[in-house]
Design a protein around this motif. Sequence first.
Motif, short mmCIF file in Angstrom:
data_model
loop_
_atom_site.label_atom_id
_atom_site.label_comp_id
_atom_site.label_asym_id
_atom_site.label_seq_id
_atom_site.Cartn_x
_atom_site.Cartn_y
_atom_site.Cartn_z
N THR A 391 -61.37 156.21 -47.31
CA THR A 391 -62.48 156.68 -48.16
C THR A 391 -63.44 155.56 -48.52
N ALA A 392 -63.02 154.31 -48.37
CA ALA A 392 -63.91 153.20 -48.66
C ALA A 392 -65.12 153.17 -47.73
N CYS A 393 -65.01 153.81 -46.58
CA CYS A 393 -66.10 153.83 -45.60
C CYS A 393 -67.12 154.94 -45.90
N ARG A 394 -66.82 155.76 -46.90
CA ARG A 394 -67.72 156.87 -47.21
C ARG A 394 -68.99 156.38 -47.88
N SER A 395 -70.09 156.99 -47.52
CA SER A 395 -71.36 156.79 -48.20
C SER A 395 -72.04 158.14 -48.33
N ASP A 396 -73.18 158.18 -48.99
CA ASP A 396 -73.89 159.44 -49.14
C ASP A 396 -74.26 160.02 -47.77
N LEU A 412 -55.75 163.93 -47.43
CA LEU A 412 -56.98 163.17 -47.27
C LEU A 412 -58.19 163.99 -47.72
N ALA A 413 -58.16 165.29 -47.45
CA ALA A 413 -59.26 166.17 -47.88
C ALA A 413 -59.36 166.19 -49.40
N ARG A 414 -58.21 166.28 -50.07
CA ARG A 414 -58.23 166.28 -51.54
C ARG A 414 -58.79 164.97 -52.08
N LEU A 415 -58.39 163.85 -51.46
CA LEU A 415 -58.86 162.55 -51.92
C LEU A 415 -60.36 162.41 -51.73
N PHE A 416 -60.87 162.85 -50.57
CA PHE A 416 -62.30 162.78 -50.33
C PHE A 416 -63.07 163.64 -51.32
N GLN A 417 -62.53 164.80 -51.65
CA GLN A 417 -63.21 165.68 -52.61
C GLN A 417 -63.23 165.05 -54.00
N GLU A 418 -62.16 164.34 -54.34
CA GLU A 418 -62.14 163.62 -55.61
C GLU A 418 -63.21 162.53 -55.64
N LYS A 419 -63.52 161.99 -54.45
CA LYS A 419 -64.54 160.95 -54.35
C LYS A 419 -65.95 161.52 -54.27
N GLY A 420 -66.06 162.85 -54.29
CA GLY A 420 -67.37 163.47 -54.30
C GLY A 420 -67.82 164.09 -53.01
N LEU A 421 -66.96 164.11 -51.97
CA LEU A 421 -67.34 164.73 -50.70
C LEU A 421 -67.31 166.24 -50.84
N ALA A 422 -68.34 166.92 -50.36
CA ALA A 422 -68.37 168.38 -50.41
C ALA A 422 -67.28 168.95 -49.50
N ARG A 423 -66.69 170.08 -49.92
CA ARG A 423 -65.61 170.69 -49.15
C ARG A 423 -66.03 170.98 -47.71
#
Length: 434
Positions: A391-396, A412-423
Motif C-alpha cells: 500500500t505504500a506504493c499507492r497514490s491518488d 489486501l482489499a480491506r487494507l487498501f480501502q482503509e487507506k482510501g482506495l475506492a472499492r
Amino acid sequence: MKHPRLLLGLLPLGLWAAFALPDLLAAEQGGPWFWRRNLILLSGIVALWWMSAGMLLATRAPWLEKRFGGLDKLYRLHKNIGIGAGLLVLLHWQLEWLPKTLSKAGLIAGPNRPRGPRGEPDMWIELAKDVGEWAGYILMALVVVALLRRLPYHWFRLAHKAFGLIFLGGAFHGLLLMPKEFWQTPLAWATLAVAALGVVPALLSLSGRIGRRRQHPAQVEQVRQADGQVLEIVCRPAASWPGHQAGQFLLADFGVRGEGAHPFTIASAWSAETGTLTLAVKALGDFTGKLPQTVAAGQTIRLEGPYGQFDFASASARQIWVAGGIGITPFLARLQTLAASGQRADVDLFYSSASDSPFPEQLDALCARTGVRLHRRLSERDGPFTGEEITACRSDGTSVWFCGPRRWGEALARLFQEKGLARDDFHQEAFEFR
C-alpha cells in the motif's frame, strides 16, 4: 448489478407481500398450521427462483459475463446461489416434515380440520409430490458433494451435471402443486416465467451444449517443464479463435475421460501473426499433477473462450499489480502486450512465489523493457510481502490488480480501502470454479 442475491430474494417476497399476504391476513382461518401451509408454498417458490437463476448463470452467456464482471465472478455468484437454493429447499422440506412428525409423536397439537372421505388420488399430483421429495433429497446431497473440495474433480463434475435434471424435477413439482387460487396472483405467473428461463439452460446442460459456440480446436505445438512445477503448453488454435486480451482465461479440454474442460489463465499475449497462445499450469490437484504425462506435442485439444474481464482497463494510468505463485500469468500476458506495442507503464508489480523457480524466465527482461518496477519475493526464504509494503506504493488515481490466493487478496482489499482506495479500483480475479 450490485446485490443480485438480495434482489433474487426480495422480488418474490415483495410480490407475495403485495398480492398474497393481504388475503391471508383477511382469511377467517388462521393458526400455525394455516401459516405453515402458506410458508411451505412461499419457500418452495423462492427456492425455485434461486434454482432457475443458478441454471441461467451456468450458461456462460456473454451478456451475463459482461453484466457480472467476468466469468470468474459469474461462477462465484452461481456457486453462492446454488448453496442458497439448497438451504431454501432444506427449509421447504423442514416446514413440511418437522411439524407433521412432531404432531404424529404427540409433541405438538395437530391441525384442527375435519377429515372427510378421500377421493381418488390425482396421478399427476402424487407424481409431483414424489418427484419433488426425491429431487429435494438429491439436491441437498449434491450441494454437499459440490462443496467437498477433496473430492476429485471428475466426481464434482458428474454431480454438477445432475443439477439440470434436479431443476426440471423441482420445477415440475413446484408448478403442479401450486394451489389453483394462487394462479390468480402475479407471483404465480412470474414464477412460471422464471421457471421457463431455467428450463432451456437445464436442457442445454444435460445435452452438453453449453459453451459449444465458443469452442475451438487447437493443436499442441510445444510442451516444456523446466522446473518440474510449472508446465508450459504452447498451442495453435484454429482460425476461428477470436483472439484474446491480456488477463483473460479459457477452458481447455485435453480429452481425458471424465474430466471435461478445466480453466487456465492465458499466459501470453495474442498476435495474429504468430497465432499461438501459452498456458502455464501448476500442479495443484490430481488432474494438473498428471497433465505432464497426458499432453504431448501434436495432440489436438479443445479450447473454449476467451472469458474474463481482468483486462487492466482503468481510467487511471497508475497501477499496482500483485501476483502470488501461478497468479503471475495474467500479468505476464499484459507485459508481453505492452512490450509488443513499445509502451511503458507506470506500474509496481509485486510477485511472491513459494519456491525459487525460473518461471517465468523472461519476467525481469519484460519489466525492464516496459518500465514496470518489479518487487520479487521468495516467500519461503524471505517471508511474504506485508500489506504496508504494497500500500505504500499507492497514490491518488491508483488502481490495484490482484491474482493469487483468495484470502490474501481479500485482506489486501480491506487494507487498501482503509487507506482510501475506492472499492471499484481493486480488481481481484475470483479464480475458483468449485
